[in-house]
Design an enzyme around this catalytic site. Structure first.
Site, PDB file in Angstrom:
ATOM      1  N   THR A  63      24.165 -35.616 -26.170  1.00 20.94           N
ATOM      2  CA  THR A  63      25.239 -36.134 -25.319  1.00 20.94           C
ATOM      3  C   THR A  63      25.789 -37.371 -25.992  1.00 20.94           C
ATOM      4  O   THR A  63      25.085 -38.356 -26.188  1.00 20.94           O
ATOM      5  CB  THR A  63      24.719 -36.484 -23.915  1.00 20.94           C
ATOM      6  OG1 THR A  63      24.179 -35.302 -23.311  1.00 20.94           O
ATOM      7  CG2 THR A  63      25.849 -37.021 -23.046  1.00 20.94           C
ATOM      8  N   LYS A 120      30.183 -32.560 -20.403  1.00 19.64           N
ATOM      9  CA  LYS A 120      28.856 -33.112 -20.131  1.00 19.64           C
ATOM     10  C   LYS A 120      28.962 -34.410 -19.341  1.00 19.64           C
ATOM     11  O   LYS A 120      28.123 -34.698 -18.466  1.00 19.64           O
ATOM     12  CB  LYS A 120      28.099 -33.352 -21.444  1.00 19.64           C
ATOM     13  CG  LYS A 120      26.702 -33.972 -21.266  1.00 19.64           C
ATOM     14  CD  LYS A 120      25.788 -33.127 -20.386  1.00 19.64           C
ATOM     15  CE  LYS A 120      24.450 -33.804 -20.096  1.00 19.64           C
ATOM     16  NZ  LYS A 120      23.568 -33.920 -21.247  1.00 19.64           N
ATOM     17  N   LYS A 174      22.584 -44.675 -21.386  1.00 19.81           N
ATOM     18  CA  LYS A 174      23.531 -44.450 -22.489  1.00 19.81           C
ATOM     19  C   LYS A 174      24.671 -43.538 -22.058  1.00 19.81           C
ATOM     20  O   LYS A 174      25.848 -43.812 -22.311  1.00 19.81           O
ATOM     21  CB  LYS A 174      22.777 -43.857 -23.679  1.00 19.81           C
ATOM     22  CG  LYS A 174      23.664 -43.409 -24.832  1.00 19.81           C
ATOM     23  CD  LYS A 174      23.936 -41.897 -24.825  1.00 19.81           C
ATOM     24  CE  LYS A 174      22.680 -41.084 -24.991  1.00 19.81           C
ATOM     25  NZ  LYS A 174      22.968 -39.616 -25.067  1.00 19.81           N
TER      26      LYS A 174
END
Length: 301
Positions: free
Chosen positions: A111, A186, A254
């Site tokens: 990701t 995502k 993150k």
């Protein structure tokens, strides 16, 4: 991508040519194992060789560097931690795009930032290297069971040709559009999870404070309108005191930072994501960044 490239890739997959795999962590290890189970030889690299000893014993060839993988495999999958890791693995002096031969296929399943995915695609295109961004969802359970959701961005012909390989790791595989589209999708996934995870934890805290049996509560609400992956798969772990990572808090932070960067660029304000990130930041500051996202429950303890 021309017809000759498609035919070449189809031949690689049909002949079960060696697949490179970089990033053999909680999820990457299971993904690589499922590729091997499908009959593909693998050459793998990760920062800590000792953590990959079981895969080596099962037949995986070990590479000492990213460059070793680049020169030995025509199809390479990456599943690393942070966008900075992706950039190093792909664009460093000894990285994939600088060391792989023309015609190599690179699939980044980390990701990462959509803008970085586009940058990698363009850099690869200049050297005749095909790059697909294909992040995943489903956590450690989905990785073990080859049941991941895979969201792909890049050239459709590349996606279509790589589909047999992707199917060794996932069961819900959708082409989303041009380079970066997989990463954008995502982020949509992480946006939906962020507030949901808060709701799951608050629901369990409320059940306990109200004197209910939380396991009985889950029986009622998991199958109703409140049902979700987190409620079904992570809430039982919380009740067992199991906070081992299926997905690390540090990695979710993150992801949420990437979401906030992208929403700012789009002129959007998402208070749900901002709240979730602030709560996870608090846990990370308390030293819990290596625990699973379900450890958000500890915020209320």
């Amino acid at each position: 991508m021309n017809e000759e490239d498609v035919n070449f890739l189809g031949g690689l997959l049909m002949e079960k040519q060696t697949i490179g795999f970089i990033g053999l962590g909680v999820m990457g290890k299971s993904m690589a194992r499922n590729i091997m189970k499908a009959g593909y030889p693998i050459i793998g690299y990760s920062r800590t060789k000792g953590k990959c000893q079981d895969l080596i014993e099962e037949g995986m060839e070990w590479a000492d560097t990213v460059e070793d993988v680049a020169v030995k495999a025509g199809i390479i999958i990456t599943m690393v931690g942070f966008p900075s890791d992706v950039e190093e693995v792909y664009l460093g002096n000894h990285g994939l795009i600088n060391r792989a031969k023309a015609g190599t296929y690179l699939v980044d399943m980390t990701t990462s930032a959509p803008r970085l995915a586009k940058k990698l695609y363009e850099a690869g295109k200049e050297k005749g290297i095909h790059v697909l961004d294909a992040p995943v969802s489903g956590g450690d359970i989905g990785a073990r069971n080859a049941a991941l959701t895979i969201m792909a961005g890049g050239e459709y012909q590349v996606f279509e040709a790589l589909l047999p390989l992707l199917q060794t790791m996932g069961s819900n595989i959708v082409y989303q559009g041009e380079a970066g589209a997989g990463q954008h999708t995502k982020l949509c996934n992480q946006i939906a999870i962020a507030s949901n995870m808060i709701g799951v934890c608050e629901s369990l805290v409320y059940a306990k404070r109200a004197g209910l049996d939380p396991e009985n509560v889950l029986k009622s609400i998991s199958g109703g309108a409140a049902g979700s992956f987190s409620l079904t798969n992570l809430a039982p772990r919380i009740l067992k005191g199991d906070f081992e990572p299926g997905f690390y808090i540090k990695h979710f932070i993150k992801d949420l930072k990437i979401v906030l960067d992208e929403t700012e660029a789009l002129g959007l304000e998402f208070p749900g994501v901002s709240l979730a990130k602030s709560l996870y930041d608090e846990l990370a500051n308390e030293g819990l960044g290596e625990e699973g996202t379900q450890a958000l429950y500890k915020y209320w303890k």
